[in-house]
Write a protein that holds these residues in place. Structure first.
Motif, PDB file in Angstrom:
ATOM      1  N   GLN A  58       0.835  -1.196   0.000  1.00  0.00           N
ATOM      2  CA  GLN A  58       0.000   0.000   0.000  1.00  0.00           C
ATOM      3  C   GLN A  58       0.874   1.251   0.000  1.00  0.00           C
ATOM      4  O   GLN A  58       1.833   1.350   0.773  1.00  0.00           O
ATOM      5  N   ASN A  59       0.556   2.187  -0.884  1.00  0.00           N
ATOM      6  CA  ASN A  59       1.286   3.445  -0.934  1.00  0.00           C
ATOM      7  C   ASN A  59       0.900   4.322   0.253  1.00  0.00           C
ATOM      8  O   ASN A  59      -0.288   4.504   0.543  1.00  0.00           O
ATOM      9  N   VAL A  74      -3.366   3.568  -1.831  1.00  0.00           N
ATOM     10  CA  VAL A  74      -3.767   2.580  -2.839  1.00  0.00           C
ATOM     11  C   VAL A  74      -2.794   1.407  -2.842  1.00  0.00           C
ATOM     12  O   VAL A  74      -1.637   1.538  -2.457  1.00  0.00           O
ATOM     13  N   ARG A  75      -3.287   0.259  -3.311  1.00  0.00           N
ATOM     14  CA  ARG A  75      -2.475  -0.959  -3.371  1.00  0.00           C
ATOM     15  C   ARG A  75      -1.894  -1.132  -4.764  1.00  0.00           C
ATOM     16  O   ARG A  75      -2.582  -0.905  -5.756  1.00  0.00           O
ATOM     17  N   LEU A  76      -0.639  -1.579  -4.802  1.00  0.00           N
ATOM     18  CA  LEU A  76       0.030  -1.873  -6.070  1.00  0.00           C
ATOM     19  C   LEU A  76      -0.713  -3.006  -6.770  1.00  0.00           C
ATOM     20  O   LEU A  76      -0.989  -4.042  -6.167  1.00  0.00           O
ATOM     21  N   HIS A  77      -0.994  -2.826  -8.074  1.00  0.00           N
ATOM     22  CA  HIS A  77      -1.970  -3.670  -8.766  1.00  0.00           C
ATOM     23  C   HIS A  77      -1.539  -3.892 -10.208  1.00  0.00           C
ATOM     24  O   HIS A  77      -0.873  -3.047 -10.817  1.00  0.00           O
ATOM     25  N   GLY A 135      -2.504   1.635  -9.241  1.00  0.00           N
ATOM     26  CA  GLY A 135      -2.831   1.595  -7.821  1.00  0.00           C
ATOM     27  C   GLY A 135      -4.332   1.592  -7.660  1.00  0.00           C
ATOM     28  O   GLY A 135      -5.030   2.349  -8.343  1.00  0.00           O
ATOM     29  N   SER A 161      -3.973  -7.610  -6.730  1.00  0.00           N
ATOM     30  CA  SER A 161      -3.027  -6.760  -6.007  1.00  0.00           C
ATOM     31  C   SER A 161      -2.002  -7.569  -5.213  1.00  0.00           C
ATOM     32  O   SER A 161      -1.218  -6.996  -4.452  1.00  0.00           O
ATOM     33  N   VAL A 187       3.575   6.837  -6.683  1.00  0.00           N
ATOM     34  CA  VAL A 187       2.209   7.105  -7.140  1.00  0.00           C
ATOM     35  C   VAL A 187       2.029   8.623  -7.187  1.00  0.00           C
ATOM     36  O   VAL A 187       1.790   9.262  -6.160  1.00  0.00           O
ATOM     37  N   GLN A 219      -8.364   4.085 -11.503  1.00  0.00           N
ATOM     38  CA  GLN A 219      -7.124   3.504 -11.003  1.00  0.00           C
ATOM     39  C   GLN A 219      -5.982   4.506 -11.152  1.00  0.00           C
ATOM     40  O   GLN A 219      -5.953   5.294 -12.088  1.00  0.00           O
ATOM     41  N   VAL A 232       0.965   4.424 -11.648  1.00  0.00           N
ATOM     42  CA  VAL A 232       2.170   4.082 -10.881  1.00  0.00           C
ATOM     43  C   VAL A 232       3.368   4.316 -11.786  1.00  0.00           C
ATOM     44  O   VAL A 232       3.381   3.874 -12.941  1.00  0.00           O
ATOM     45  N   TRP A 263       6.075   2.702   0.735  1.00  0.00           N
ATOM     46  CA  TRP A 263       5.131   1.594   0.661  1.00  0.00           C
ATOM     47  C   TRP A 263       5.202   0.766   1.938  1.00  0.00           C
ATOM     48  O   TRP A 263       6.247   0.687   2.578  1.00  0.00           O
TER      49      TRP A 263
END
Length: 208
Positions: free
Chosen positions: A30-31, A36-39, A56, A65, A160, A172, A175, A187
Motif C-alpha cells: 500500500q502506498n 492505494v495498493r500496487l496492482h 494503484g 493486487s 504514485v 485507477q 504508478v 510503501w
C-alpha cells in the motif's frame, strides 16, 4: 499451486507486530501517501512499451493486487522464509499473471517527467529491468517498516504521483518510477500470506 490454496484460506492483517518480510511471501503493498495498493491485470498500455499496465487501486479485496517476493534476477533463488534485508535486490512477481514488476526508460503515460512502470516477462522470466532494491531504515525489512523500492537499472523510485486513468481502468492510479523522494514513494505491506523465517517452523504464518 500451494500458494493458491493458502491464499484462498488466509488473508492476514499484518499491521500489528514486528514480523519480518520473507522470501516467497505473497503480499499487497500500500502506498503511504495515496492509500492505494500496487496492482496489475491483463490490460496493456496503449502507448509507451505496450506492456501490461501497473496501477494503484483502493479496493483491498482484489486478488490482482497480490505479489510474490523473489530474489533479483541476477541472484540464485532465495529459500522460502528467508528474511529480506534492507538493501537486498528483489523481484515482485504478479500473483495472477506471473509477470514481474518492471521499469525502463519509456515515459509514463500521464506524468511525463516520470518513467513507465509495467509488468513484464512470461512465466516469471524477465530481465534486469525487473530488479528493485529495498530501501529502509533498519537492517531487516519488518512489516511495520515503510520502504522505498529503487529501480536498480535507472535508480528511480516506485511512486504514485496522483493521476488517475479513464476507461477501461477508470479511477485507477498511475504508478511510475521517479527520482523524487517523498511519501508518494513510500510503501508498506498490508494483507499478506507470510512464510516464517528459516530459524522457525518454515510454513505459512497462521496457515489454516
Amino acid at each position: 499451486m500451494i500458494w493458491i490454496s493458502v491464499l484462498a484460506l488466509v488473508c492476514l492483517d499484518i499491521t500489528a507486530g514486528n514480523e519480518i518480510v520473507t522470501c516467497t511471501s505473497i503480499i499487497k503493498l500500500q502506498n503511504i501517501q495515496r492509500g492505494v495498493r500496487l496492482h496489475s491485470h491483463e490490460v496493456k498500455y496503449g502507448s509507451g512499451s505496450g506492456q501490461q499496465s501497473v496501477t494503484g487501486v483502493t479496493n483491498g479485496d482484489d486478488v490482482n493486487s497480490y505479489w510474490v517476493i523473489l530474489n533479483g534476477s541476477n541472484k540464485p533463488q532465495c529459500k522460502r522464509g528467508e528474511e529480506i534485508q534492507c538493501g537486498d535486490v528483489i523481484r515482485l512477481r504478479h500473483f495472477t499473471t506471473h509477470r514481474n514488476l518492471h521499469s525502463h526508460t519509456f515515459t509514463a503515460p500521464m506524468t511525463g517527467s516520470h518513467q513507465e512502470v509495467s509488468a513484464f516477462g512470461e512465466g516469471g522470466l524477465g530481465d534486469d529491468g525487473d530488479n528493485w532494491q529495498v530501501i529502509c531504515s533498519s537492517e531487516i525489512w519488518y512489516k511495520t517498516s515503510p520502504v522505498r523500492l529503487r529501480h536498480v537499472v535507472t535508480s528511480k523510485y516506485l511512486t504514485v504521483p496522483g493521476q488517475t486513468f479513464g476507461r477501461p481502468i477508470a479511477g485507477q492510479y498511475e504508478v511510475t518510477a521517479h527520482s523524487g523522494i517523498s511519501d508518494a514513494s513510500l510503501w508498506k505491506p498490508v494483507e499478506a500470506v507470510m512464510f516464517l523465517p528459516n530459524n522457525e517452523d518454515n510454513s505459512a504464518h497462521d496457515e489454516l
